[in-house]
Design a protein around this motif. Sequence first.
Motif, PDB file in Angstrom:
ATOM      1  N   ARG A  77       0.575  -1.173  -0.148  1.00 23.50           N
ATOM      2  CA  ARG A  77      -0.208   0.001  -0.226  1.00 23.50           C
ATOM      3  C   ARG A  77       0.137   0.848   0.049  1.00 23.50           C
ATOM      4  N   ALA A  81       1.133   3.612  -3.269  1.00 23.36           N
ATOM      5  CA  ALA A  81       0.952   5.466  -2.735  1.00 23.36           C
ATOM      6  C   ALA A  81       1.788   6.169  -3.469  1.00 23.36           C
ATOM      7  N   ASP A  98      -9.861   1.083  -5.434  1.00 18.89           N
ATOM      8  CA  ASP A  98     -10.662   1.880  -3.695  1.00 18.89           C
ATOM      9  C   ASP A  98     -11.261   1.336  -3.010  1.00 18.89           C
ATOM     10  N   LYS A  99     -11.996   0.468  -3.924  1.00 20.84           N
ATOM     11  CA  LYS A  99     -13.673   0.287  -3.438  1.00 20.84           C
ATOM     12  C   LYS A  99     -13.735  -0.921  -4.191  1.00 20.84           C
ATOM     13  N   THR A 109      -7.581  -4.550  -0.434  1.00 15.56           N
ATOM     14  CA  THR A 109      -6.872  -4.387  -1.174  1.00 15.56           C
ATOM     15  C   THR A 109      -5.815  -3.086  -0.307  1.00 15.56           C
ATOM     16  N   GLY A 111      -4.873  -0.849  -3.040  1.00 20.52           N
ATOM     17  CA  GLY A 111      -5.554   0.652  -3.516  1.00 20.52           C
ATOM     18  C   GLY A 111      -4.455   1.203  -4.253  1.00 20.52           C
ATOM     19  N   ASP A 114      -8.399   5.059  -7.692  1.00 19.40           N
ATOM     20  CA  ASP A 114     -10.189   5.226  -8.112  1.00 19.40           C
ATOM     21  C   ASP A 114     -11.056   4.734  -8.564  1.00 19.40           C
TER      22      ASP A 114
END
Length: 205
Positions: A77, A81, A98-99, A109, A111, A114
Amino acid sequence: MTTLPLPSAGEPPVIGVLALQGDVREHLIALATADALARPIRRPEELAEVDGLVLPGGESTTMSKLATLFGLLEPLRARIAAGMPVYGTCAGMIMLADKILDPRSDQETFGGIDMIVRRNAFGRQNESFEAAVAIEEIDGGPVEGVFIRAPWVESVGAEVRVLARHGGHIVAVRQGNAVATSFHPELTGDHRLHRYFADMVRDAR
Protein backbone atom coordinates in the motif's frame (compact mmCIF):
# COMPACT_ATOMS: atom_id res chain seq x y z
CA MET A 1 20.57 3.61 6.25
CA THR A 2 22.17 2.30 3.06
CA THR A 3 21.63 4.40 -0.07
CA LEU A 4 21.31 2.37 -3.24
CA PRO A 5 22.86 3.78 -6.43
CA LEU A 6 20.40 5.13 -8.96
CA PRO A 7 20.03 2.96 -12.08
CA SER A 8 21.38 4.34 -15.33
CA ALA A 9 18.89 5.10 -18.09
CA GLY A 10 20.18 2.19 -20.15
CA GLU A 11 19.70 -0.49 -17.50
CA PRO A 12 16.62 -2.72 -17.80
CA PRO A 13 13.95 -2.06 -15.18
CA VAL A 14 13.56 -4.55 -12.36
CA ILE A 15 9.90 -5.58 -12.26
CA GLY A 16 8.49 -7.92 -9.68
CA VAL A 17 5.52 -10.25 -9.94
CA LEU A 18 3.63 -10.79 -6.69
CA ALA A 19 4.17 -14.52 -6.25
CA LEU A 20 1.66 -15.43 -3.56
CA GLN A 21 -0.86 -17.03 -5.91
CA GLY A 22 -1.91 -17.04 -9.55
CA ASP A 23 -0.21 -17.19 -12.96
CA VAL A 24 3.17 -15.86 -11.87
CA ARG A 25 5.33 -17.78 -14.36
CA GLU A 26 3.46 -16.45 -17.41
CA HIS A 27 3.96 -12.85 -16.26
CA LEU A 28 7.66 -13.44 -15.62
CA ILE A 29 8.06 -14.74 -19.18
CA ALA A 30 6.08 -11.84 -20.68
CA LEU A 31 8.14 -9.26 -18.78
CA ALA A 32 11.38 -10.87 -19.91
CA THR A 33 10.28 -10.47 -23.54
CA ALA A 34 9.69 -6.78 -22.74
CA ASP A 35 13.38 -6.41 -21.83
CA ALA A 36 12.79 -6.22 -18.09
CA LEU A 37 14.50 -8.08 -15.27
CA ALA A 38 11.57 -10.04 -13.80
CA ARG A 39 11.55 -11.41 -10.26
CA PRO A 40 8.98 -13.23 -8.11
CA ILE A 41 8.15 -11.23 -4.97
CA ARG A 42 7.04 -12.82 -1.68
CA ARG A 43 8.73 -10.75 1.03
CA PRO A 44 8.89 -7.05 1.94
CA GLU A 45 12.65 -6.99 1.45
CA GLU A 46 12.19 -8.29 -2.11
CA LEU A 47 9.54 -5.65 -2.79
CA ALA A 48 12.00 -2.94 -1.78
CA GLU A 49 14.36 -3.96 -4.61
CA VAL A 50 12.00 -3.58 -7.59
CA ASP A 51 11.13 -0.59 -9.78
CA GLY A 52 7.61 -1.80 -10.54
CA LEU A 53 5.25 -4.66 -9.75
CA VAL A 54 2.69 -6.88 -11.51
CA LEU A 55 -0.28 -8.18 -9.53
CA PRO A 56 -1.36 -11.39 -11.30
CA GLY A 57 -4.71 -13.10 -11.57
CA GLY A 58 -5.87 -15.60 -8.99
CA GLU A 59 -8.39 -15.22 -6.18
CA SER A 60 -8.45 -11.74 -4.69
CA THR A 61 -9.61 -12.73 -1.19
CA THR A 62 -6.89 -15.38 -0.91
CA MET A 63 -4.35 -12.89 -2.28
CA SER A 64 -5.21 -10.33 0.39
CA LYS A 65 -4.98 -12.94 3.17
CA LEU A 66 -1.58 -14.14 1.94
CA ALA A 67 -0.30 -10.57 1.58
CA THR A 68 -1.18 -10.00 5.24
CA LEU A 69 0.41 -13.31 6.28
CA PHE A 70 3.66 -12.52 4.43
CA GLY A 71 3.81 -8.97 5.80
CA LEU A 72 3.30 -7.39 2.39
CA LEU A 73 -0.07 -5.65 2.75
CA GLU A 74 1.07 -2.37 4.29
CA PRO A 75 4.42 -2.17 2.43
CA LEU A 76 2.56 -2.65 -0.85
CA ARG A 77 0.00 0.00 0.00
CA ALA A 78 2.78 2.40 0.91
CA ARG A 79 4.81 1.88 -2.27
CA ILE A 80 1.75 2.14 -4.53
CA ALA A 81 0.67 5.33 -2.75
CA ALA A 82 4.22 6.68 -3.24
CA GLY A 83 3.95 6.18 -7.01
CA MET A 84 5.58 2.82 -7.72
CA PRO A 85 4.36 1.63 -11.14
CA VAL A 86 1.97 -1.29 -10.76
CA TYR A 87 -0.05 -3.39 -13.21
CA GLY A 88 -2.94 -5.58 -12.07
CA THR A 89 -4.63 -8.27 -14.19
CA CYS A 90 -8.01 -9.80 -13.27
CA ALA A 91 -7.71 -10.35 -9.49
CA GLY A 92 -4.86 -7.83 -9.62
CA MET A 93 -7.36 -5.26 -10.91
CA ILE A 94 -9.57 -5.97 -7.89
CA MET A 95 -6.58 -5.53 -5.57
CA LEU A 96 -5.88 -2.08 -7.07
CA ALA A 97 -9.45 -0.86 -6.62
CA ASP A 98 -10.14 1.71 -3.93
CA LYS A 99 -13.60 0.13 -3.56
CA ILE A 100 -15.15 -3.27 -4.36
CA LEU A 101 -18.86 -3.31 -5.07
CA ASP A 102 -19.49 -6.78 -3.60
CA PRO A 103 -16.62 -7.53 -1.21
CA ARG A 104 -16.39 -10.48 1.11
CA SER A 105 -16.35 -9.57 4.78
CA ASP A 106 -12.59 -10.13 5.05
CA GLN A 107 -11.63 -8.57 1.70
CA GLU A 108 -8.68 -6.16 1.69
CA THR A 109 -7.19 -4.30 -1.27
CA PHE A 110 -3.97 -2.42 -1.90
CA GLY A 111 -5.77 0.49 -3.53
CA GLY A 112 -4.21 2.91 -5.97
CA ILE A 113 -6.92 3.42 -8.60
CA ASP A 114 -10.04 5.49 -7.90
CA MET A 115 -12.50 2.93 -9.22
CA ILE A 116 -15.32 0.67 -8.10
CA VAL A 117 -14.92 -2.93 -9.28
CA ARG A 118 -17.43 -5.79 -9.42
CA ARG A 119 -15.91 -9.21 -8.74
CA ASN A 120 -16.64 -12.13 -11.12
CA ALA A 121 -18.76 -9.77 -13.23
CA PHE A 122 -18.31 -11.70 -16.49
CA GLY A 123 -19.39 -15.00 -14.94
CA ARG A 124 -17.95 -18.10 -13.35
CA GLN A 125 -15.08 -20.35 -14.44
CA ASN A 126 -17.18 -22.25 -17.01
CA GLU A 127 -18.19 -18.95 -18.61
CA SER A 128 -14.61 -17.94 -19.42
CA PHE A 129 -13.98 -16.61 -22.91
CA GLU A 130 -11.50 -14.84 -25.18
CA ALA A 131 -12.18 -11.58 -26.98
CA ALA A 132 -10.32 -8.98 -29.02
CA VAL A 133 -10.00 -5.76 -27.02
CA ALA A 134 -8.95 -2.43 -28.55
CA ILE A 135 -6.86 -0.55 -26.01
CA GLU A 136 -5.99 3.12 -26.17
CA GLU A 137 -2.22 3.71 -26.16
CA ILE A 138 -1.50 0.20 -27.52
CA ASP A 139 -0.51 0.20 -31.19
CA GLY A 140 -0.87 -2.69 -33.62
CA GLY A 141 -4.59 -3.43 -33.32
CA PRO A 142 -6.66 -5.10 -30.60
CA VAL A 143 -5.09 -7.43 -28.07
CA GLU A 144 -6.57 -10.84 -27.35
CA GLY A 145 -7.97 -10.85 -23.84
CA VAL A 146 -8.61 -14.01 -21.82
CA PHE A 147 -11.48 -13.41 -19.38
CA ILE A 148 -11.55 -15.92 -16.50
CA ARG A 149 -14.01 -15.11 -13.70
CA ALA A 150 -13.16 -11.58 -14.71
CA PRO A 151 -14.19 -8.38 -12.96
CA TRP A 152 -15.32 -5.21 -14.64
CA VAL A 153 -15.14 -1.59 -13.52
CA GLU A 154 -18.47 -0.08 -12.51
CA SER A 155 -17.26 3.51 -12.29
CA VAL A 156 -14.08 5.59 -12.15
CA GLY A 157 -12.97 8.85 -10.58
CA ALA A 158 -12.05 11.99 -12.47
CA GLU A 159 -8.31 11.17 -12.61
CA VAL A 160 -8.76 7.70 -14.10
CA ARG A 161 -8.39 7.15 -17.85
CA VAL A 162 -10.56 4.45 -19.39
CA LEU A 163 -8.34 2.55 -21.84
CA ALA A 164 -10.78 -0.11 -23.05
CA ARG A 165 -14.33 -1.43 -22.88
CA HIS A 166 -15.86 -4.77 -23.78
CA GLY A 167 -19.59 -5.30 -24.10
CA GLY A 168 -20.12 -1.79 -22.82
CA HIS A 169 -18.16 -2.44 -19.62
CA ILE A 170 -14.83 -0.90 -18.62
CA VAL A 171 -12.06 -3.51 -18.76
CA ALA A 172 -8.83 -1.47 -18.77
CA VAL A 173 -7.90 1.67 -16.85
CA ARG A 174 -4.94 3.79 -15.88
CA GLN A 175 -4.37 6.33 -13.12
CA GLY A 176 -0.90 7.78 -12.90
CA ASN A 177 1.56 4.89 -12.62
CA ALA A 178 -1.15 2.29 -11.97
CA VAL A 179 -2.77 0.32 -14.79
CA ALA A 180 -5.24 -2.56 -14.63
CA THR A 181 -7.03 -4.93 -16.99
CA SER A 182 -9.95 -7.29 -16.37
CA PHE A 183 -8.35 -9.92 -18.55
CA HIS A 184 -5.14 -11.93 -18.79
CA PRO A 185 -2.82 -10.77 -21.61
CA GLU A 186 -0.01 -12.99 -20.35
CA LEU A 187 -1.83 -16.14 -21.53
CA THR A 188 -1.95 -15.22 -25.22
CA GLY A 189 1.65 -14.73 -26.34
CA ASP A 190 0.88 -11.07 -27.18
CA HIS A 191 3.11 -9.15 -24.79
CA ARG A 192 2.39 -5.58 -25.91
CA LEU A 193 0.72 -4.70 -22.60
CA HIS A 194 3.74 -5.93 -20.68
CA ARG A 195 6.00 -3.83 -22.89
CA TYR A 196 3.68 -0.86 -22.32
CA PHE A 197 4.03 -1.39 -18.58
CA ALA A 198 7.79 -1.87 -18.77
CA ASP A 199 8.00 1.47 -20.61
CA MET A 200 5.91 3.05 -17.81
CA VAL A 201 8.45 1.76 -15.31
CA ARG A 202 11.36 3.13 -17.36
CA ASP A 203 9.68 6.53 -17.55
CA ALA A 204 9.05 6.53 -13.80
CA ARG A 205 12.76 5.91 -13.11
